[in-house]
Write a protein that holds these residues in place. Structure first.
Motif, short mmCIF file in Angstrom:
data_model
loop_
_atom_site.label_atom_id
_atom_site.label_comp_id
_atom_site.label_asym_id
_atom_site.label_seq_id
_atom_site.Cartn_x
_atom_site.Cartn_y
_atom_site.Cartn_z
N LEU A 143 0.83 -1.21 0.00
CA LEU A 143 0.00 0.00 0.00
C LEU A 143 0.86 1.26 0.00
O LEU A 143 0.55 2.23 -0.70
N ALA A 144 1.94 1.24 0.80
CA ALA A 144 2.82 2.41 0.87
C ALA A 144 3.44 2.71 -0.49
O ALA A 144 3.55 3.88 -0.90
N LYS A 145 3.84 1.68 -1.19
CA LYS A 145 4.46 1.86 -2.51
C LYS A 145 3.42 2.28 -3.56
O LYS A 145 3.67 3.17 -4.38
N LYS A 146 2.26 1.65 -3.51
CA LYS A 146 1.22 1.94 -4.50
C LYS A 146 0.76 3.39 -4.42
O LYS A 146 0.61 4.07 -5.45
N TYR A 147 0.56 3.89 -3.20
CA TYR A 147 0.04 5.24 -3.02
C TYR A 147 1.12 6.27 -2.68
O TYR A 147 0.81 7.42 -2.42
N LYS A 148 2.38 5.79 -2.66
CA LYS A 148 3.53 6.68 -2.44
C LYS A 148 3.39 7.48 -1.14
O LYS A 148 3.52 8.71 -1.13
N VAL A 149 3.11 6.77 -0.05
CA VAL A 149 3.01 7.41 1.26
C VAL A 149 4.04 6.80 2.21
O VAL A 149 4.43 5.64 2.06
N GLN A 150 4.46 7.60 3.17
CA GLN A 150 5.37 7.12 4.20
C GLN A 150 4.59 6.32 5.24
O GLN A 150 3.52 6.74 5.69
N VAL A 151 5.14 5.17 5.63
CA VAL A 151 4.64 4.42 6.79
C VAL A 151 5.84 4.17 7.69
O VAL A 151 6.76 3.45 7.32
N LEU A 152 5.83 4.81 8.84
CA LEU A 152 6.96 4.78 9.75
C LEU A 152 6.58 4.11 11.07
O LEU A 152 5.41 4.03 11.41
N THR A 153 7.59 3.65 11.79
CA THR A 153 7.37 2.98 13.08
C THR A 153 8.14 3.71 14.16
O THR A 153 9.32 4.02 13.98
N ASN A 154 7.48 3.97 15.26
CA ASN A 154 8.07 4.73 16.36
C ASN A 154 8.51 3.81 17.50
O ASN A 154 7.72 3.03 18.00
N TYR A 155 9.78 3.93 17.89
CA TYR A 155 10.34 3.21 19.03
C TYR A 155 10.90 4.22 20.03
O TYR A 155 11.51 5.21 19.62
N GLU A 156 10.74 3.95 21.28
CA GLU A 156 11.35 4.82 22.31
C GLU A 156 12.86 4.92 22.12
O GLU A 156 13.45 6.00 22.22
N THR A 157 13.51 3.79 21.83
CA THR A 157 14.97 3.75 21.77
C THR A 157 15.56 4.44 20.54
O THR A 157 16.76 4.67 20.49
N THR A 158 14.71 4.77 19.57
CA THR A 158 15.18 5.51 18.39
C THR A 158 15.77 6.86 18.80
O THR A 158 16.72 7.35 18.20
N TRP A 159 15.20 7.44 19.85
CA TRP A 159 15.56 8.81 20.23
C TRP A 159 16.59 8.84 21.36
O TRP A 159 16.85 9.89 21.92
N TYR A 160 17.19 7.69 21.66
CA TYR A 160 18.26 7.64 22.66
C TYR A 160 19.53 8.23 22.05
O TYR A 160 20.01 7.77 21.00
N ASN A 161 20.09 9.22 22.71
CA ASN A 161 21.34 9.82 22.23
C ASN A 161 22.44 8.78 22.07
O ASN A 161 23.24 8.83 21.14
N THR A 162 22.49 7.83 23.01
CA THR A 162 23.55 6.82 23.00
C THR A 162 23.46 5.90 21.78
O THR A 162 24.48 5.57 21.18
N ASN A 163 22.25 5.49 21.43
CA ASN A 163 22.11 4.60 20.28
C ASN A 163 22.53 5.28 18.99
O ASN A 163 23.19 4.69 18.14
N GLN A 164 22.17 6.55 18.86
CA GLN A 164 22.57 7.31 17.68
C GLN A 164 24.10 7.45 17.64
O GLN A 164 24.71 7.38 16.56
N GLN A 165 24.71 7.63 18.82
CA GLN A 165 26.17 7.80 18.85
C GLN A 165 26.88 6.48 18.57
O GLN A 165 27.94 6.47 17.93
N ILE A 166 26.32 5.37 19.04
CA ILE A 166 26.90 4.06 18.71
C ILE A 166 26.95 3.88 17.20
O ILE A 166 27.98 3.47 16.64
N LYS A 167 25.84 4.19 16.52
CA LYS A 167 25.80 4.04 15.06
C LYS A 167 26.85 4.91 14.39
O LYS A 167 27.56 4.47 13.47
N GLU A 168 26.99 6.13 14.87
CA GLU A 168 27.98 7.06 14.31
C GLU A 168 29.39 6.52 14.51
O GLU A 168 30.23 6.58 13.60
N MET A 169 29.66 5.99 15.70
CA MET A 169 31.00 5.47 16.01
C MET A 169 31.31 4.20 15.22
O MET A 169 32.44 4.00 14.76
#
Length: 366
Positions: A143-169
């Motif tokens: 459905l997302a591809k057919k109608y060209k819409v974003q479908v996103l998923t929200n996680y608490e840990t997405t917004w952890y500063n540490t997790n973002q820094q781990i990925k960067e490192m």
């Protein structure tokens, strides 16, 4: 020549005024809060959105909820007007056109939200995980591809500063190639920590939630590992689940260990409703060193002869609304990030394989 110069200067003056007006108009437009619709009130994470609403960080155009008790509860608690409530999502979408719809209902109902929104060109953000079954997840993707819409998923840990820094490192090769990842996510149990009755009614249902702790908390590890492995799908999934408190959670597992096999790395997901307190941490072992995010703000690094706390910088996004706003404006491309559809299709594959492995006692190949 003087007349030409005067005329030129006048034109430049007018042009500068127009550019200035455009600049400030763009800034004002960028500062306008996102206008959202809400599908359901039974997920306790809805309180995060309500607090954003109270701070004028988001505008709620409408809420679709058929449970009168829930409606009255949130009306009183957050001083919400009667005019924004609707019995169903189709009814809501007849009256308002939100920038996006946020789903705070049972995981099994996420597909219906996308089925209602996608044909109208309305993006959707659901609370984790994306779906209870791979079949539903693939239909959402279709459905997302057919109608060209974003479908996103929200996680608490997405917004952890540490997790973002781990990925960067890790991307900067600070600890070398990743060889092992361990994610611990859990707490004493949803009933024990005081989750609402409406939330518990589907969170502990094997159909509406897909499982117990293995789904509720297993998704965090699958999400983080898929992200760190740059969208690589694991070769196999092996899972062991326990039912430690059958009197409290009679229908679903309350403890799970999920093993992910990659070509050159291993992922271990530990998810539980049986821990002494809440834990959401992330360990990454590389060829040359080790990183351990204890929580959202404390990160430790260990090399062969060195052990230290890492100075953690603030991540670009601190919660889902600014991120969603930037995705919809084109400022940010989800790619394979933690919220992306691409990542979360793989998450559902992993979770479904884990359920199968736990039932059969066998490794499931992906």
């Amino acid at each position: 020549m003087k007349a030409f110069h005067t005329h030129f200067m006048q034109k430049m003056f007018v042009l500068n005024i127009l550019l200035t007006c455009f600049f400030y108009s763009s800034r004002l437009q960028a500062q306008q809060p996102l206008r959202v619709g809400v599908a359901g009130l039974s997920h306790d994470h809805i309180h995060n959105l309500m607090n954003q609403y109270k701070k004028n960080q988001v505008v709620i155009l409408g809420i679709a909820e058929s449970d009168a008790q829930l409606v009255n509860k949130y009306k009183k608690q957050y001083a919400l007007p009667d005019s924004i409530f609707y019995k169903s999502l189709p009814e809501l979408l007849k009256h308002v056109k939100p920038d996006a719809v946020l789903a705070y209902n049972a995981i099994s109902e996420h597909l219906a939200v996308v089925e209602n929104c996608a044909p109208k060109g309305i993006p959707v953000m659901v609370e984790k995980p994306l779906a209870t079954t791979l079949k539903d997840a693939l239909r959402i993707e279709e459905l997302a591809k057919k109608y060209k819409v974003q479908v996103l998923t929200n996680y608490e840990t997405t917004w952890y500063n540490t997790n973002q820094q781990i990925k960067e490192m890790v991307d900067a090769n600070t600890i070398g190639d990743v060889r092992k990842m361990i994610v611990h996510d859990g707490h004493q149990g949803p009933k024990e920590i005081g989750c609402s009755a409406a939330f518990l009614s589907w969170l502990t249902d094997p159909i509406k939630n897909g499982g117990g702790a293995s789904r509720d908390f297993g998704c965090y590890g699958a999400n983080l590992m898929t992200w760190l492995m740059k969208g690589e799908k694991p070769i196999s999934v092996t899972a062991i689940v326990h039912h430690i408190k059958p009197n409290v959670y009679p229908k679903v597992d309350d403890d799970a260990t999920i093993l992910l096999e990659y070509q050159n790395a291993t992922g271990i997901i530990e998810a539980s409703w049986n821990w002494p307190f809440s834990i959401k941490d992330f360990e990454v072992f590389g060829v040359n060193g080790y990183l351990h995010a204890l929580n959202g703000n404390n990160l430790q690094q260990r090399m062969k002869d060195k052990y230290e706390d890492v100075s953690v910088k603030q991540a670009t996004y601190q919660d889902n609304i600014p991120y969603l706003s930037d995705v919809l404006s084109g400022k940010t491309n989800p790619g394979n990030d933690l919220s992306s559809l691409e990542n979360n299709i793989i998450v559902v594959r992993i979770l479904e394989a884990a359920t199968e492995s736990a039932k059969t006692g066998k490794k499931v190949m992906l």
